[in-house]
Design a protein around this motif. Structure first.
Motif, PDB file in Angstrom:
ATOM      1  N   LEU A  88       9.694 -86.080   7.029  1.00 39.09           N
ATOM      2  CA  LEU A  88       9.971 -87.511   6.881  1.00 39.09           C
ATOM      3  C   LEU A  88       9.549 -88.009   5.502  1.00 39.09           C
ATOM      4  CD1 LEU A  88       8.677 -88.625  10.397  1.00 39.09           C
ATOM      5  CD2 LEU A  88      11.061 -88.298   9.714  1.00 39.09           C
ATOM      6  N   GLU A  89       8.437 -87.462   5.005  1.00 33.70           N
ATOM      7  CA  GLU A  89       7.951 -87.881   3.689  1.00 33.70           C
ATOM      8  C   GLU A  89       9.011 -87.583   2.631  1.00 33.70           C
ATOM      9  OE1 GLU A  89       6.345 -86.125   5.928  1.00 33.70           O
ATOM     10  OE2 GLU A  89       4.225 -86.703   6.052  1.00 33.70           O
ATOM     11  N   LYS A  90       9.510 -86.320   2.669  1.00 30.61           N
ATOM     12  CA  LYS A  90      10.520 -85.947   1.684  1.00 30.61           C
ATOM     13  C   LYS A  90      11.857 -86.591   1.993  1.00 30.61           C
ATOM     14  CE  LYS A  90       9.223 -81.356   0.018  1.00 30.61           C
ATOM     15  NZ  LYS A  90       9.586 -79.943   0.111  1.00 30.61           N
ATOM     16  N   ILE A  92      12.653 -89.303   3.679  1.00 32.68           N
ATOM     17  CA  ILE A  92      12.825 -90.763   3.646  1.00 32.68           C
ATOM     18  C   ILE A  92      12.158 -91.366   2.411  1.00 32.68           C
ATOM     19  CG2 ILE A  92      12.427 -92.931   4.876  1.00 32.68           C
ATOM     20  CD1 ILE A  92      12.586 -91.343   7.488  1.00 32.68           C
ATOM     21  N   LEU A  93      10.832 -91.231   2.353  1.00 33.05           N
ATOM     22  CA  LEU A  93      10.085 -91.911   1.286  1.00 33.05           C
ATOM     23  C   LEU A  93      10.477 -91.382  -0.101  1.00 33.05           C
ATOM     24  CD1 LEU A  93       7.910 -94.041   1.053  1.00 33.05           C
ATOM     25  CD2 LEU A  93       6.192 -92.245   1.144  1.00 33.05           C
ATOM     26  N   LEU A  94      10.377 -90.063  -0.273  1.00 36.15           N
ATOM     27  CA  LEU A  94      10.676 -89.505  -1.588  1.00 36.15           C
ATOM     28  C   LEU A  94      12.162 -89.610  -1.891  1.00 36.15           C
ATOM     29  CD1 LEU A  94       8.295 -86.394  -1.723  1.00 36.15           C
ATOM     30  CD2 LEU A  94       7.911 -88.701  -2.582  1.00 36.15           C
ATOM     31  N   LYS A  95      12.987 -89.479  -0.855  1.00 32.94           N
ATOM     32  CA  LYS A  95      14.430 -89.610  -1.082  1.00 32.94           C
ATOM     33  C   LYS A  95      14.760 -90.998  -1.622  1.00 32.94           C
ATOM     34  CE  LYS A  95      19.014 -88.935   0.398  1.00 32.94           C
ATOM     35  NZ  LYS A  95      19.933 -88.129   1.166  1.00 32.94           N
ATOM     36  N   ALA A  96      14.179 -92.027  -1.008  1.00 33.98           N
ATOM     37  CA  ALA A  96      14.444 -93.390  -1.491  1.00 33.98           C
ATOM     38  C   ALA A  96      13.925 -93.558  -2.920  1.00 33.98           C
ATOM     39  CB  ALA A  96      13.805 -94.425  -0.561  1.00 33.98           C
ATOM     40  N   ARG A  97      12.714 -93.084  -3.174  1.00 29.73           N
ATOM     41  CA  ARG A  97      12.152 -93.234  -4.520  1.00 29.73           C
ATOM     42  C   ARG A  97      13.045 -92.583  -5.574  1.00 29.73           C
ATOM     43  NH1 ARG A  97       5.773 -91.614  -3.419  1.00 29.73           N
ATOM     44  NH2 ARG A  97       5.214 -93.514  -2.273  1.00 29.73           N
ATOM     45  N   PHE A  98      13.521 -91.369  -5.262  1.00 31.12           N
ATOM     46  CA  PHE A  98      14.327 -90.639  -6.245  1.00 31.12           C
ATOM     47  C   PHE A  98      15.737 -91.195  -6.337  1.00 31.12           C
ATOM     48  CE2 PHE A  98      12.068 -86.888  -7.955  1.00 31.12           C
ATOM     49  CZ  PHE A  98      10.854 -87.052  -7.303  1.00 31.12           C
ATOM     50  N   LEU A 106       3.518 -98.940  -8.618  1.00 34.97           N
ATOM     51  CA  LEU A 106       2.518 -99.899  -9.099  1.00 34.97           C
ATOM     52  C   LEU A 106       1.477-100.109  -8.015  1.00 34.97           C
ATOM     53  CD1 LEU A 106       2.006-101.894 -11.495  1.00 34.97           C
ATOM     54  CD2 LEU A 106       3.193-103.618 -10.124  1.00 34.97           C
ATOM     55  N   ARG A 107       0.219 -99.802  -8.331  1.00 37.98           N
ATOM     56  CA  ARG A 107      -0.835 -99.903  -7.325  1.00 37.98           C
ATOM     57  C   ARG A 107      -2.046-100.668  -7.840  1.00 37.98           C
ATOM     58  NH1 ARG A 107      -0.375 -94.288  -3.823  1.00 37.98           N
ATOM     59  NH2 ARG A 107       1.630 -94.869  -2.928  1.00 37.98           N
ATOM     60  N   PRO A 108      -2.117-101.932  -7.515  1.00 37.33           N
ATOM     61  CA  PRO A 108      -3.272-102.728  -7.918  1.00 37.33           C
ATOM     62  C   PRO A 108      -4.513-102.311  -7.129  1.00 37.33           C
ATOM     63  CG  PRO A 108      -1.432-104.138  -7.201  1.00 37.33           C
ATOM     64  CD  PRO A 108      -1.117-102.742  -6.793  1.00 37.33           C
ATOM     65  N   VAL A 132      -0.540 -97.720 -12.926  1.00 39.26           N
ATOM     66  CA  VAL A 132       0.911 -97.516 -13.050  1.00 39.26           C
ATOM     67  C   VAL A 132       1.136 -96.017 -12.945  1.00 39.26           C
ATOM     68  CG1 VAL A 132       2.929 -97.719 -14.560  1.00 39.26           C
ATOM     69  CG2 VAL A 132       1.185 -99.537 -14.541  1.00 39.26           C
ATOM     70  N   ARG A 133       1.659 -95.605 -11.808  1.00 43.40           N
ATOM     71  CA  ARG A 133       1.883 -94.188 -11.534  1.00 43.40           C
ATOM     72  C   ARG A 133       3.356 -93.864 -11.758  1.00 43.40           C
ATOM     73  NH1 ARG A 133       1.816 -91.967  -5.223  1.00 43.40           N
ATOM     74  NH2 ARG A 133       2.977 -90.060  -5.639  1.00 43.40           N
ATOM     75  N   GLU A 134       3.628 -92.846 -12.551  1.00 42.20           N
ATOM     76  CA  GLU A 134       5.008 -92.389 -12.701  1.00 42.20           C
ATOM     77  C   GLU A 134       5.454 -91.905 -11.323  1.00 42.20           C
ATOM     78  OE1 GLU A 134       8.673 -90.749 -13.617  1.00 42.20           O
ATOM     79  OE2 GLU A 134       7.093 -89.638 -12.590  1.00 42.20           O
ATOM     80  N   MET A 139       5.183 -82.658 -10.207  1.00 45.69           N
ATOM     81  CA  MET A 139       5.365 -81.634  -9.175  1.00 45.69           C
ATOM     82  C   MET A 139       6.171 -82.161  -7.993  1.00 45.69           C
ATOM     83  SD  MET A 139       1.874 -79.443  -9.106  1.00 45.69           S
ATOM     84  CE  MET A 139       0.653 -80.568  -9.701  1.00 45.69           C
ATOM     85  N   TYR A 140       6.520 -83.441  -8.053  1.00 46.51           N
ATOM     86  CA  TYR A 140       7.287 -84.042  -6.961  1.00 46.51           C
ATOM     87  C   TYR A 140       8.779 -83.769  -7.062  1.00 46.51           C
ATOM     88  CZ  TYR A 140       3.430 -86.728  -5.001  1.00 46.51           C
ATOM     89  OH  TYR A 140       2.264 -87.110  -4.373  1.00 46.51           O
ATOM     90  N   CYS A 141       9.231 -83.143  -8.178  1.00 46.52           N
ATOM     91  CA  CYS A 141      10.684 -83.067  -8.352  1.00 46.52           C
ATOM     92  C   CYS A 141      11.304 -81.854  -7.654  1.00 46.52           C
ATOM     93  CB  CYS A 141      11.053 -83.135  -9.828  1.00 46.52           C
ATOM     94  SG  CYS A 141      10.317 -81.843 -10.790  1.00 46.52           S
ATOM     95  N   GLY A 249      -1.593 -89.735 -10.192  1.00 46.15           N
ATOM     96  CA  GLY A 249      -1.511 -91.118  -9.701  1.00 46.15           C
ATOM     97  C   GLY A 249      -1.644 -91.170  -8.196  1.00 46.15           C
ATOM     98  N   ASP A 250      -1.056 -90.199  -7.521  1.00 45.18           N
ATOM     99  CA  ASP A 250      -1.176 -90.135  -6.058  1.00 45.18           C
ATOM    100  C   ASP A 250      -2.644 -90.028  -5.660  1.00 45.18           C
ATOM    101  OD1 ASP A 250      -0.402 -89.766  -3.343  1.00 45.18           O
ATOM    102  OD2 ASP A 250      -0.777 -87.618  -3.587  1.00 45.18           O
ATOM    103  N   ILE A 251      -3.349 -89.151  -6.342  1.00 50.03           N
ATOM    104  CA  ILE A 251      -4.733 -88.867  -5.958  1.00 50.03           C
ATOM    105  C   ILE A 251      -5.668 -90.023  -6.325  1.00 50.03           C
ATOM    106  CG2 ILE A 251      -6.686 -87.301  -6.318  1.00 50.03           C
ATOM    107  CD1 ILE A 251      -4.444 -85.117  -6.919  1.00 50.03           C
ATOM    108  N   PHE A 281       8.615-101.917  -1.353  1.00 52.20           N
ATOM    109  CA  PHE A 281       7.207-102.312  -1.291  1.00 52.20           C
ATOM    110  C   PHE A 281       6.599-101.861   0.023  1.00 52.20           C
ATOM    111  CE2 PHE A 281       9.600-104.725  -4.213  1.00 52.20           C
ATOM    112  CZ  PHE A 281       8.783-104.778  -5.322  1.00 52.20           C
ATOM    113  N   GLU A 282       5.389-101.354  -0.041  1.00 55.10           N
ATOM    114  CA  GLU A 282       4.798-100.762   1.162  1.00 55.10           C
ATOM    115  C   GLU A 282       3.275-100.872   1.155  1.00 55.10           C
ATOM    116  OE1 GLU A 282       5.115 -96.450   1.152  1.00 55.10           O
ATOM    117  OE2 GLU A 282       5.146 -96.376  -1.017  1.00 55.10           O
ATOM    118  N   PRO A 283       2.697-100.988   2.350  1.00 54.03           N
ATOM    119  CA  PRO A 283       1.246-100.782   2.443  1.00 54.03           C
ATOM    120  C   PRO A 283       1.024 -99.291   2.213  1.00 54.03           C
ATOM    121  CG  PRO A 283       2.200-101.131   4.630  1.00 54.03           C
ATOM    122  CD  PRO A 283       3.324-101.250   3.643  1.00 54.03           C
TER     123      PRO A 283
END
Ligand code: IPM
Ligand code: MN
Length: 357
Positions: A88-90, A92-98, A106-108, A132-134, A139-141, A249-251, A281-283
């Motif tokens: 699901l991560e790849k 849905i989430l990563l698919k939408a991002r890519f 952007l993570r305040p 500001v995370r790319e 390694m996400y590609c 940025g993830d970490i 936008f997401e929690p």
């Protein structure tokens, strides 16, 4: 009279507690739209673990085309206990991002009044910075592979890839953001130039070239990622804006979420800043399966994600009002930000926030 401002929002509640927190977020967004005179047209989509179990589909190309028609996407959480990690991560989430080229995450990291941080002797005046995370490279590609899988000779690779174009556009966003934020006017590159000499040398050269030529008003700093995590705990007040690669940025943003009070409050935006770009936008917390349907999860992170969405759509006043409401609640109402310990239910916190905007 001008035309009424109106935005088409794709709502994806997703899995676990996602739909509950999104429901509260929408309450608050509705209150803000009524007060500040704009309209949100929401369309709900059921992409997530349940749909995957039913149909085998994660986020199909037709779903991406649907999402593309909107001004923004409001996401709850993705992750289902019955579905193997990664699908699901790849899917849905990563698919939408890519697919939507949301190249900024952007993570305040902001400690609100009344919120407890695990860092001793630090308060809201010390913890207020932005990462500001790319969001589309590294390694996400998906570059790499595995050979002789399951045998003693197994070999696996997963390569970090950065293009100058991809780094430049992320840096440009970060410099502009730092300028607009107008706090310390300091942008820090977080990398690993002592070991990852290829990719972070590219980042470093691009960073200084762009800064020198186009952003002389912004001070430039550099720190290795390991040192960054140390300073985040020791001296968080040093930071203003941090720009970094996708993996680092993830970490560091999970660490950031902890020092700002935990997953109950941390929000992020997957942003495509280009004209016509569709941002999401997401929690940043997960789907918290064990709290699902219990009305005990903290919706403030989702409410803060709604705030970021309005800010990005250009509704700055409404966004500021939501942030005020969140701060009022953390300062005066909640006993804790943790699920089951707030002293209020999920829907009570949503009602409170909606009544305060
Ligand atoms: C995040 C998450 C995701 C990421 C996962 C779920 C793919 O950890 O948004 O930080 O690694 O980016
Ligand atoms: Mn993460």
């Amino acid at each position: 009279m001008g035309k009424q401002r109106s935005y088409n929002i794709a709502v994806m509640g997703g899995d676990g507690t996602g739909p509950e927190v999104v429901r509260e977020g929408l309450k608050v967004l509705d209150a803000a739209s009524a007060k500040f005179g704009f309209k949100l047209n929401c369309t709900h989509y059921d992409f997530g673990g349940e749909r995957y179990k039913r149909t085998g589909e994660t986020l199909p190309d037709s779903g991406i085309e649907e999402l593309r028609k909107h001004d923004a996407i409001y996401l709850g959480a993705i992750g289902h206990p019955d579905v193997a990690p990664g699908i699901l991560e790849k899917g849905i989430l990563l698919k939408a991002r890519f697919a939507l080229d949301q190249y900024i995450n952007l993570r305040p990291v902001k400690l609100y009044p009344g919120v407890e941080t695990p860092i001793k002797n630090k308060g809201p005046e010390d913890i207020d910075f932005v990462v500001v995370r790319e969001n589309t490279q590294d390694m996400y590609c998906g570059m790499g592979g595995v050979m002789h899988e399951g045998t003693p000779n197994e070999v696996a690779t997963q390569t970090a890839i950065y293009s100058r174009f991809g780094v430049d556009r992320c840096l440009r966003y970060a410099f502009n953001y730092t300028r607009k934020r107008d706090k310390k006017k300091t942008l820090m590159l977080c990398g690993k130039t002592n070991v990852l000499t290829f990719v972070y040398s590219l980042w470093e050269r691009a960073f200084h070239e762009m800064g020198q030529k186009e952003y002389p008003d912004i001070k430039r700093e550099y720190a290795h990622v390991d040192a960054t995590t140390m300073w985040m705990v020791k001296n968080p007040e040093w930071f203003d804006v941090i720009v970094t690669g996708n993996m680092f940025g993830d970490i560091i943003t999970d660490l950031g979420a902890m020092i700002q009070g935990g997953m109950g409050i941390a929000a992020g935006g997957n942003i495509n800043p280009d004209p016509g770009g569709v941002s999401m936008f997401e929690p940043i917390g997960g789907s918290a399966p064990k709290y699902t349907g219990k009305n005990v999860i903290n919706p403030l992170a989702a409410i803060a994600a709604g705030q970021m969405m309005l800010e990005t759509l250009g509704e700055g006043e409404a966004a500021a009002a939501i942030e005020e409401a969140i701060m009022h609640i953390t300062a005066n109402k909640l006993k804790s930000l943790a699920a089951t310990k707030m002293g209020y239910s999920t829907s009570e916190v949503g009602d409170m926030a909606a009544s305060l905007v």
